[in-house]
Design a protein around this motif. Sequence first.
Motif, PDB file in Angstrom:
ATOM      1  N   ALA A   1      27.364  64.836 -32.232  1.00 15.50           N
ATOM      2  CA  ALA A   1      26.756  65.607 -31.150  1.00 15.50           C
ATOM      3  C   ALA A   1      25.956  64.699 -30.222  1.00 15.50           C
ATOM      4  O   ALA A   1      25.809  64.992 -29.024  1.00 15.50           O
TER       5      ALA A   1
ATOM      6  N   SER B   1      28.151  63.482 -27.517  1.00 17.08           N
ATOM      7  CA  SER B   1      28.425  64.578 -26.597  1.00 17.08           C
ATOM      8  C   SER B   1      27.266  64.773 -25.636  1.00 17.08           C
ATOM      9  O   SER B   1      27.453  65.002 -24.438  1.00 17.08           O
TER      10      SER B   1
ATOM     11  N   ILE C   1      36.156  65.355 -25.586  1.00 14.23           N
ATOM     12  CA  ILE C   1      34.906  65.453 -26.332  1.00 14.23           C
ATOM     13  C   ILE C   1      34.427  66.905 -26.362  1.00 14.23           C
ATOM     14  O   ILE C   1      33.954  67.401 -27.384  1.00 14.23           O
TER      15      ILE C   1
ATOM     16  N   SER D   1      34.079  69.149 -29.683  1.00 14.99           N
ATOM     17  CA  SER D   1      32.776  69.743 -29.981  1.00 14.99           C
ATOM     18  C   SER D   1      32.923  71.213 -30.347  1.00 14.99           C
ATOM     19  O   SER D   1      32.401  71.686 -31.367  1.00 14.99           O
TER      20      SER D   1
ATOM     21  N   SER E   1      35.373  60.341 -29.804  1.00 13.44           N
ATOM     22  CA  SER E   1      34.134  61.118 -29.734  1.00 13.44           C
ATOM     23  C   SER E   1      33.214  60.919 -30.933  1.00 13.44           C
ATOM     24  O   SER E   1      32.247  61.665 -31.086  1.00 13.44           O
TER      25      SER E   1
ATOM     26  N   ALA F   1      33.840  61.681 -33.895  1.00 11.09           N
ATOM     27  CA  ALA F   1      33.909  62.957 -34.626  1.00 11.09           C
ATOM     28  C   ALA F   1      35.033  62.953 -35.659  1.00 11.09           C
ATOM     29  O   ALA F   1      35.858  63.853 -35.686  1.00 11.09           O
TER      30      ALA F   1
ATOM     31  N   THR G   1      22.652  73.053 -34.539  1.00 10.81           N
ATOM     32  CA  THR G   1      23.698  72.102 -34.166  1.00 10.81           C
ATOM     33  C   THR G   1      24.872  72.807 -33.494  1.00 10.81           C
ATOM     34  O   THR G   1      25.398  72.341 -32.478  1.00 10.81           O
TER      35      THR G   1
ATOM     36  N   LEU H   1      26.225  72.087 -29.764  1.00 11.76           N
ATOM     37  CA  LEU H   1      27.585  71.605 -29.519  1.00 11.76           C
ATOM     38  C   LEU H   1      28.381  72.575 -28.659  1.00 11.76           C
ATOM     39  O   LEU H   1      29.187  72.147 -27.817  1.00 11.76           O
TER      40      LEU H   1
ATOM     41  N   THR I   1      27.078  72.175 -25.032  1.00 11.09           N
ATOM     42  CA  THR I   1      27.480  70.854 -24.545  1.00 11.09           C
ATOM     43  C   THR I   1      28.978  70.782 -24.329  1.00 11.09           C
ATOM     44  O   THR I   1      29.453  70.244 -23.313  1.00 11.09           O
ATOM     45  N   GLY I   2      29.755  71.312 -25.268  1.00 11.40           N
ATOM     46  CA  GLY I   2      31.211  71.288 -25.165  1.00 11.40           C
ATOM     47  C   GLY I   2      31.709  72.021 -23.936  1.00 11.40           C
ATOM     48  O   GLY I   2      32.575  71.529 -23.204  1.00 11.40           O
TER      49      GLY I   2
END
Length: 251
Positions: free
Chosen positions: A33, A36, A105, A109, A150, A152, A234, A238, A241-242
Amino acid sequence: MLTLDLYFFLVAGPAVIFAGISKGGFGSGAAFASASLLALVVEPGLALGVMLPLLMLIDVSALKPYWGKWDKQAGLLLILGAVPGVLLGAALYKVAEPDVFRVLIGVISIGFVLWQIASKRGMISAAARALPVWAGGLAGLVAGFTSFVSHAGGPPAAVYLLSKKLGKTEFQATTVLVFWVVNIVKFVPYAYLGMFTVQTGIANLVLAPFALLGAWLGVKAHHLVPERLFFALTYVLLSVTGVKLIWDGLT
């Protein structure tokens, strides 16, 4: 170009602490995260370049307590699969525009959040039997690719490791080992592709204490903060942000 102004550090400082807390106290799944968040204020490639050395620093601090406690076969399979995954990510980065990585990304996310929610509700569960060897290599391939684009790689690796019915410590140790090696492998193409600059190096020096502080807080928070609350925050972070990254990438 990366501008090391107050705005950058107001975003980067908390983001790096968050990564340390995630890796130090709650597994490494949500640590990406941070990349991101940084991708909201700088070009995605530079965001990834800033975070990689810091994640490697956190990896080293988390490696010692778990040394030798991993599943060697599972770890090796994931690592061998991850190497071509990293190379695939590097090939895409070389030809793709930054907006492609913003969208990637962002999608990863949101996909991570959906995967976690589905797991919690029993829609996705570990396999009744250990997945075959080829599945370990495939999980590693996907983990290597998503880790490159990313940071991830956690979810695809977790799918395979959960099927192995490892103990809590063995699972965590194997994850730490795999992404310690994967991050070292990523360092070479990141450098070749120009994702490290003088500015990212300066940012790393300034942010290194934040990374170590986050890892220390993670160990403490592991016993104080309910895991459910941490991951709920979280998932919200995410998701927002995503959506923002996908919007920016498409528009």
